[in-house]
Design a protein around this motif. Structure first.
Motif, PDB file in Angstrom:
ATOM      1  N   LEU A   1     -14.386  20.269 -42.426  1.00 27.65           N
ATOM      2  CA  LEU A   1     -13.889  19.895 -43.486  1.00 27.65           C
ATOM      3  C   LEU A   1     -12.335  20.793 -44.144  1.00 27.65           C
ATOM      4  CD1 LEU A   1     -16.731  19.229 -46.042  1.00 27.65           C
ATOM      5  CD2 LEU A   1     -15.166  17.382 -44.552  1.00 27.65           C
ATOM      6  N   ARG A   2     -12.484  22.011 -43.618  1.00 24.90           N
ATOM      7  CA  ARG A   2     -11.280  22.772 -43.802  1.00 24.90           C
ATOM      8  C   ARG A   2     -10.187  22.327 -43.160  1.00 24.90           C
ATOM      9  NH1 ARG A   2     -10.274  29.301 -42.887  1.00 24.90           N
ATOM     10  NH2 ARG A   2      -8.219  29.156 -43.106  1.00 24.90           N
ATOM     11  N   VAL A   3     -10.226  22.544 -41.755  1.00 26.80           N
ATOM     12  CA  VAL A   3      -9.127  22.222 -41.077  1.00 26.80           C
ATOM     13  C   VAL A   3      -8.731  20.594 -40.860  1.00 26.80           C
ATOM     14  CG1 VAL A   3      -9.425  24.036 -39.280  1.00 26.80           C
ATOM     15  CG2 VAL A   3     -10.516  21.791 -38.841  1.00 26.80           C
ATOM     16  N   GLY A   4      -9.746  19.867 -41.000  1.00 28.39           N
ATOM     17  CA  GLY A   4      -9.257  18.298 -41.412  1.00 28.39           C
ATOM     18  C   GLY A   4      -8.617  18.124 -42.557  1.00 28.39           C
ATOM     19  N   PHE A   5      -8.701  18.551 -43.716  1.00 27.17           N
ATOM     20  CA  PHE A   5      -8.165  18.322 -45.057  1.00 27.17           C
ATOM     21  C   PHE A   5      -6.600  18.939 -44.782  1.00 27.17           C
ATOM     22  CE2 PHE A   5     -12.194  17.062 -47.302  1.00 27.17           C
ATOM     23  CZ  PHE A   5     -11.494  15.828 -47.531  1.00 27.17           C
ATOM     24  N   SER A   6      -6.759  20.078 -43.959  1.00 30.86           N
ATOM     25  CA  SER A   6      -5.312  20.985 -44.013  1.00 30.86           C
ATOM     26  C   SER A   6      -4.313  20.274 -43.008  1.00 30.86           C
ATOM     27  CB  SER A   6      -5.821  22.205 -43.381  1.00 30.86           C
ATOM     28  OG  SER A   6      -6.781  23.021 -44.222  1.00 30.86           O
ATOM     29  N   ALA A   7      -4.943  19.412 -42.010  1.00 30.27           N
ATOM     30  CA  ALA A   7      -4.429  18.625 -41.063  1.00 30.27           C
ATOM     31  C   ALA A   7      -3.673  17.668 -41.652  1.00 30.27           C
ATOM     32  CB  ALA A   7      -5.090  18.351 -39.918  1.00 30.27           C
ATOM     33  N   LEU A   8      -4.364  16.976 -42.682  1.00 28.62           N
ATOM     34  CA  LEU A   8      -4.011  15.815 -43.560  1.00 28.62           C
ATOM     35  C   LEU A   8      -2.867  16.290 -44.202  1.00 28.62           C
ATOM     36  CD1 LEU A   8      -7.216  13.778 -44.244  1.00 28.62           C
ATOM     37  CD2 LEU A   8      -5.549  12.946 -42.502  1.00 28.62           C
ATOM     38  N   MET A   9      -2.984  17.249 -44.739  1.00 33.78           N
ATOM     39  CA  MET A   9      -1.877  17.454 -45.879  1.00 33.78           C
ATOM     40  C   MET A   9      -0.661  18.161 -45.180  1.00 33.78           C
ATOM     41  SD  MET A   9      -3.761  19.918 -48.867  1.00 33.78           S
ATOM     42  CE  MET A   9      -4.760  21.118 -47.698  1.00 33.78           C
ATOM     43  N   LEU A  10      -0.781  18.800 -43.712  1.00 35.39           N
ATOM     44  CA  LEU A  10       0.286  19.013 -43.165  1.00 35.39           C
ATOM     45  C   LEU A  10       1.322  18.069 -42.249  1.00 35.39           C
ATOM     46  CD1 LEU A  10      -1.242  22.596 -41.687  1.00 35.39           C
ATOM     47  CD2 LEU A  10       1.053  22.413 -43.321  1.00 35.39           C
ATOM     48  N   LEU A  11       0.343  17.122 -42.087  1.00 34.02           N
ATOM     49  CA  LEU A  11       0.663  15.906 -41.405  1.00 34.02           C
ATOM     50  C   LEU A  11       1.602  15.106 -42.276  1.00 34.02           C
ATOM     51  CD1 LEU A  11      -2.213  14.904 -39.171  1.00 34.02           C
ATOM     52  CD2 LEU A  11      -0.016  15.818 -38.442  1.00 34.02           C
ATOM     53  N   ALA A  12       0.943  14.773 -43.701  1.00 35.74           N
ATOM     54  CA  ALA A  12       1.884  14.200 -44.878  1.00 35.74           C
ATOM     55  C   ALA A  12       2.919  14.796 -45.055  1.00 35.74           C
ATOM     56  CB  ALA A  12       0.806  14.060 -45.856  1.00 35.74           C
ATOM     57  N   PHE A  13       3.056  16.264 -45.093  1.00 38.29           N
ATOM     58  CA  PHE A  13       4.325  16.901 -45.535  1.00 38.29           C
ATOM     59  C   PHE A  13       5.301  17.118 -44.500  1.00 38.29           C
ATOM     60  CE2 PHE A  13       6.803  20.775 -46.329  1.00 38.29           C
ATOM     61  CZ  PHE A  13       7.265  20.586 -47.523  1.00 38.29           C
ATOM     62  N   TRP A  14       4.889  17.275 -43.360  1.00 39.26           N
ATOM     63  CA  TRP A  14       5.939  17.448 -42.160  1.00 39.26           C
ATOM     64  C   TRP A  14       6.318  16.365 -41.315  1.00 39.26           C
ATOM     65  CZ3 TRP A  14       8.817  21.431 -42.357  1.00 39.26           C
ATOM     66  CH2 TRP A  14       8.427  22.768 -42.946  1.00 39.26           C
ATOM     67  N   ARG A  15       5.320  15.354 -41.036  1.00 36.50           N
ATOM     68  CA  ARG A  15       5.467  14.133 -40.528  1.00 36.50           C
ATOM     69  C   ARG A  15       6.006  14.487 -39.039  1.00 36.50           C
ATOM     70  NH1 ARG A  15       8.606  10.248 -44.687  1.00 36.50           N
ATOM     71  NH2 ARG A  15       9.540  12.189 -45.160  1.00 36.50           N
ATOM     72  N   PRO A  16       5.395  15.201 -38.245  1.00 32.91           N
ATOM     73  CA  PRO A  16       5.754  15.850 -36.911  1.00 32.91           C
ATOM     74  C   PRO A  16       6.286  14.674 -35.928  1.00 32.91           C
ATOM     75  CG  PRO A  16       3.483  16.001 -37.010  1.00 32.91           C
ATOM     76  CD  PRO A  16       4.032  15.590 -38.641  1.00 32.91           C
TER      77      PRO A  16
END
Length: 293
Positions: free
Chosen positions: A45-60
């Motif tokens: 849950l920690r890394v999953g939600f962190s990944a969603l936040m980072l992906l939404a912000f950076w759109r790599p």
């Protein structure tokens, strides 16, 4: 009015201390989720939600990536996910402050790996003494679970890999690289989390708790650390970062009622001396270690 340099850097120091306090408080909160989710489910849950936040912000996906760069980001993400998983597995059976102190062996190894000065071996000696006092080898030491110790040391090894691989990944697209790495760590944690927690991962209260954990353990400390890194020399950053085991021990005492023995406090003190000494006497200055997300 002229402000002295000491007071001019006070907000920066407070930002870094706040980052470490948020990170250690988040670890305390995570440990309270273990009965419902297990260490593996909590990690997911920690890394999953962190990944969603980072992906939404950076759109790599908007950036161009060479195959070699993506391979480096993949290894970076695997070290990040493994580090988080091993650290939470360690927290199941050993106190938070002790786990952080053992984990610090990784960054210390990276910091002194390229140096052969006599003074560096002094700091290595302090680290060895600190870790040695935490191991259940002596009659005066408080017994600790060997598996917990092993997981904490493994987290430290993976932290060292995270530092080296993260520095390489950051040379191209730092933010987007971190987003892909966090997504990779979530994929790594997925089978472990599902096997340990099952349908509990979909319970709305636990999902909200996982989101709060991601904010407390990743979003807030990462943002504060980035603020501090832009304003603090790497040497000062490394010295202040050495306070993290103490903050972890205090968070464990306040939130988890984990009381450490005198020997364990001495051991943590030795690790702090090793970390602060390494940062203070580095030549040339060692790049500041990223905090584990």
């Amino acid at each position: 009015m002229h402000r002295s340099p000491r007071f001019a850097t006070l907000p920066t120091v407070l930002a870094l201390v706040g980052s470490m306090a948020s990170l250690t408080s988040g670890a305390s909160f995570a440990k309270q989720l273990f009965p419902a989710l297990g260490a593996e489910g909590t990690t997911l849950l920690r890394v999953g939600f962190s990944a969603l936040m980072l992906l939404a912000f950076w759109r790599p996906w908007r950036f161009r990536w060479e195959r070699r760069q993506l391979r480096g980001v993949l290894l970076f993400g695997l070290s990040l996910g493994g580090m988080n998983l091993c650290f939470y597995l360690a927290l199941r059976t050993i106190p938070l402050g002790v786990a952080i102190a053992l984990e610090f062996v990784g960054p210390l190894a990276v910091a002194v790996a390229a140096s052969r000065r006599v003074l560096d071996f002094v700091w290595i000696g302090f680290a060895v003494i600190g870790v040695g006092l935490l191991l259940p080898l002596w009659q005066f030491s408080t017994p600790l679970d060997p598996a917990g110790i092993g997981y904490a040391v493994a987290a430290g090894v993976l932290w060292a890999a995270y530092i080296v691989l993260g520095q390489r990944a950051a040379r191209v697209h730092p933010g987007p690289a971190l987003a892909w790495a966090m997504a990779t760590s979530a994929v790594l944690a997925l089978p472990f989390g599902v096997a340990a927690a099952g349908a509990a991962l979909l319970a709305p209260p636990l999902l909200l708790a996982g989101l709060a954990l991601a904010v407390l353990s990743s979003a807030v400390p990462y943002s504060l650390e980035m603020f501090a890194l832009r304003r603090l020399p790497a040497q000062s950053f490394g010295i202040l970062l050495s306070l993290e085991p103490v903050l972890g021990a205090l968070a464990g005492l306040v939130f988890l009622h984990e009381r450490l023995s005198v020997v364990q406090w001495i051991a943590i003190g030795c690790v702090i001396v090793a970390s602060a000494g390494t940062a203070a006497t580095a030549r040339p200055p060692v790049p500041a270690e990223p905090t584990p997300l």
